[in-house]
Design an enzyme around this catalytic site. Structure first.
Site, mmCIF file in Angstrom:
data_model
loop_
_atom_site.group_PDB
_atom_site.id
_atom_site.type_symbol
_atom_site.label_atom_id
_atom_site.label_comp_id
_atom_site.label_asym_id
_atom_site.label_seq_id
_atom_site.Cartn_x
_atom_site.Cartn_y
_atom_site.Cartn_z
ATOM 1 C CB CYS A 132 -0.932 0.015 1.199
ATOM 2 S SG CYS A 132 -1.960 -1.440 1.310
ATOM 3 C CG HIS A 272 -3.114 3.394 2.738
ATOM 4 N ND1 HIS A 272 -3.596 3.063 1.484
ATOM 5 C CD2 HIS A 272 -3.149 2.248 3.468
ATOM 6 C CE1 HIS A 272 -3.893 1.777 1.466
ATOM 7 N NE2 HIS A 272 -3.645 1.268 2.660
ATOM 8 C CG ASN A 302 -6.492 -0.892 1.730
ATOM 9 O OD1 ASN A 302 -5.827 -0.450 0.798
ATOM 10 N ND2 ASN A 302 -5.940 -1.386 2.826
HETATM 11 O O1 UT7 Z 1 -3.518 -1.336 3.773
HETATM 12 C C1 UT7 Z 1 -2.590 -1.869 4.652
HETATM 13 C C2 UT7 Z 1 -2.899 -1.504 5.994
HETATM 14 N N1 UT7 Z 1 -4.137 -2.103 6.443
HETATM 15 C C3 UT7 Z 1 -4.630 -1.635 7.540
HETATM 16 O O2 UT7 Z 1 -4.086 -0.690 8.050
HETATM 17 C C4 UT7 Z 1 -5.817 -2.289 8.180
HETATM 18 C C5 UT7 Z 1 -5.626 -2.250 9.662
HETATM 19 N N2 UT7 Z 1 -6.640 -2.924 10.454
HETATM 20 C C6 UT7 Z 1 -7.930 -2.534 10.518
HETATM 21 O O3 UT7 Z 1 -8.362 -1.666 9.783
HETATM 22 C C7 UT7 Z 1 -8.800 -3.144 11.580
HETATM 23 O O4 UT7 Z 1 -8.013 -3.880 12.479
HETATM 24 C C8 UT7 Z 1 -9.917 -4.067 11.022
HETATM 25 C C9 UT7 Z 1 -10.980 -3.234 10.332
HETATM 26 C C10 UT7 Z 1 -9.344 -5.070 10.059
HETATM 27 C C11 UT7 Z 1 -10.604 -4.828 12.155
HETATM 28 O O5 UT7 Z 1 -11.070 -3.928 13.138
HETATM 29 P P1 UT7 Z 1 -10.802 -4.196 14.683
HETATM 30 O O6 UT7 Z 1 -11.501 -3.164 15.439
HETATM 31 O O7 UT7 Z 1 -9.305 -4.302 14.859
HETATM 32 O O8 UT7 Z 1 -11.519 -5.571 14.890
HETATM 33 P P2 UT7 Z 1 -10.921 -6.990 15.340
HETATM 34 O O9 UT7 Z 1 -10.076 -7.564 14.283
HETATM 35 O O10 UT7 Z 1 -10.337 -6.861 16.693
HETATM 36 O O11 UT7 Z 1 -12.243 -7.823 15.460
HETATM 37 C C12 UT7 Z 1 -13.236 -7.492 16.424
HETATM 38 C C13 UT7 Z 1 -14.342 -8.501 16.291
HETATM 39 C C14 UT7 Z 1 -13.883 -9.939 16.274
HETATM 40 O O12 UT7 Z 1 -14.837 -10.699 16.965
HETATM 41 P P3 UT7 Z 1 -14.542 -11.222 18.483
HETATM 42 O O13 UT7 Z 1 -13.312 -12.052 18.339
HETATM 43 O O14 UT7 Z 1 -14.333 -9.964 19.259
HETATM 44 O O15 UT7 Z 1 -15.787 -11.961 18.796
HETATM 45 C C15 UT7 Z 1 -13.904 -10.307 14.818
HETATM 46 O O16 UT7 Z 1 -14.137 -11.697 14.616
HETATM 47 O O17 UT7 Z 1 -15.022 -8.295 15.052
HETATM 48 C C16 UT7 Z 1 -15.095 -9.516 14.343
HETATM 49 N N3 UT7 Z 1 -15.072 -9.252 12.927
HETATM 50 C C17 UT7 Z 1 -16.178 -9.006 12.196
HETATM 51 N N4 UT7 Z 1 -17.462 -8.938 12.533
HETATM 52 C C18 UT7 Z 1 -18.332 -8.637 11.550
HETATM 53 C C19 UT7 Z 1 -13.973 -9.171 12.102
HETATM 54 N N5 UT7 Z 1 -14.369 -8.886 10.857
HETATM 55 C C20 UT7 Z 1 -15.717 -8.766 10.892
HETATM 56 C C21 UT7 Z 1 -16.685 -8.475 9.918
HETATM 57 N N6 UT7 Z 1 -17.970 -8.418 10.303
HETATM 58 N N7 UT7 Z 1 -16.358 -8.227 8.643
#
Ligand code: UT7
Length: 345
Positions: A132, A272, A302
């Site tokens: 990215c 980004h 993204n």
């Molecule tokens: O381009 C390169 C750089 N990329 C980035 O910078 C992306 C960086 N990361 C992010 O943007 C975020 O970490 C995400 C959007 C990917 C995820 O957000 P988060 O607040 O960090 O969520 P998480 O991964 O901690 O997940 C929280 C919960 C989990 O459930 P439990 O384990 O708490 O029960 C996930 O399983 O949300 C769940 N979850 C979803 N729920 C509904 C993860 N993806 C989804 C989804 N829909 N699509």
């Protein structure tokens, strides 16, 4: 303003500006496929919701290329648009640099395929890969060729068909990405400072936060690799998020410091477009006003190397950037890689 008169900021490249040579963005262009995949569509594909995607990322929809439309097609169309605006013909292009993690094929380079598509027969062409962060890396490489007077006209493209490496069964990642391309024509322009500085950084220690295991020399394609879904990207979201905020803040701060600029002097920050919360956190740490941040991720998600290129084009075409404005671009991606650039538009 002439590059030789005293500017209201420091030009770190001033010592290279001999005989008025600068590297400016003559024009930009972008292209996204017409097919829209909404959050509502994704609700039917994986266990997710519009509410979750919107609050956690800010993304509402993304573009998905047709099966017969490849990264080179997206990049070629973005390039044609940038060239038309710059008033540059294909035979004037000296070099094409394409930043991508989704090349049409491992080789030849997507840059060569784009060269053929746009008819830039005279040009050299190669790809670079900084995920990215690729567009800033490519801009900085292109800049070196202009400032050294090796070339006069360089085409820099960020293009991705991320839908081709997205695991549509993994809700953690499939809601985040989209396809598209952006392009910039680089030339020396009198009475402009152009690309003032670009910070680039990398940390291979954290390569496993965001990667695609299959398809390279470590894990060539096999029945087993395909069945194990190794040809899709994988990401540790939370750790990537933390690293993104920190690295983007550090890179932007360094770029501003080199130019002796306060954030208040920046007309527009083009970050980004990975996650609205990352953009807001970086903006807050930089002490930026919300109206200084350009955001379009709600429409495209993204798009990796294409992300800031598409955003830059939209910012210019919508009149949010005018000639003479100072802009700050800041990126982060797999590698890990990061970067920031200050440009006098
Ligand atoms: O381009 C390169 C750089 N990329 C980035 O910078 C992306 C960086 N990361 C992010 O943007 C975020 O970490 C995400 C959007 C990917 C995820 O957000 P988060 O607040 O960090 O969520 P998480 O991964 O901690 O997940 C929280 C919960 C989990 O459930 P439990 O384990 O708490 O029960 C996930 O399983 O949300 C769940 N979850 C979803 N729920 C509904 C993860 N993806 C989804 C989804 N829909 N699509």
């Amino acid at each position: 303003m002439s590059p030789t008169t005293t500017p209201k900021f420091r030009n770190p490249r001033a010592k290279h500006n001999f005989q008025g040579r600068t590297c400016s963005v003559a024009a930009v262009g972008s292209y996204v496929p017409s097919r829209i995949l909404t959050n509502a569509d994704l609700e039917k594909m994986v266990d997710t919701s519009d509410e979750w995607i919107t609050t956690r990322t800010g993304i509402k929809e993304r573009r998905i290329a047709a099966e017969s439309e490849f990264t080179s097609d997206l990049g070629a169309e973005a390039a044609r648009r940038a060239m038309a605006r710059a008033g540059v013909t294909p035979d004037q292009i000296d070099l094409i640099i394409v930043a991508t993690i989704t090349p049409d094929m491992p080789f030849p380079s997507t840059a060569c395929l784009i060269q053929q598509k746009i008819g830039a027969r005279r040009s050299a062409a190669f790809d670079i890969e900084a995920a990215c962060s690729g567009f800033i890396y490519a801009l900085e490489i292109g800049q070196q060729f202009i400032m050294s007077r090796t070339y006069d006209t360089v085409l820099v493209i960020g293009a991705e068909k991320l839908s081709s490496i997205t695991d549509w069964k993994d809700r953690n990642t499939c809601v985040l990405f989209g396809d598209g391309a952006g392009a910039a024509v680089l030339r020396s322009r009198p009475n402009s400072h152009g690309l003032l500085t670009a910070v680039m950084g990398a940390d291979g220690e954290k390569a496993d936060l965001l990667f695609m295991p299959g398809g390279g020399s470590r894990c060539p394609a096999s029945l087993e690799s395909v069945n194990s879904r190794l040809h899709f990207l994988r990401m540790e979201g939370k750790e990537t998020f933390k690293n993104a905020v920190q690295a983007m803040h550090t890179a932007a701060t360094e770029a501003l410091k080199r130019c002796e600029l306060d954030i208040s002097r920046i007309k527009l920050i083009i970050p980004h477009q990975a996650n609205r919360r990352i953009i807001d956190a970086v903006g807050e740490r930089l002490g930026a006003r919300p109206d200084q941040l350009f955001v379009n991720l709600e429409k495209y998600g993204n798009t990796s190397a294409a992300s800031v290129a598409i955003a830059l084009d939209e910012a210019v075409q919508s009149g949010r950037i005018e000639r003479g404005d100072l802009i700050l671009m800041v990126v982060f991606g797999a590698g890990l890689t990061w970067g920031a650039a200050v440009i006098e538009w």
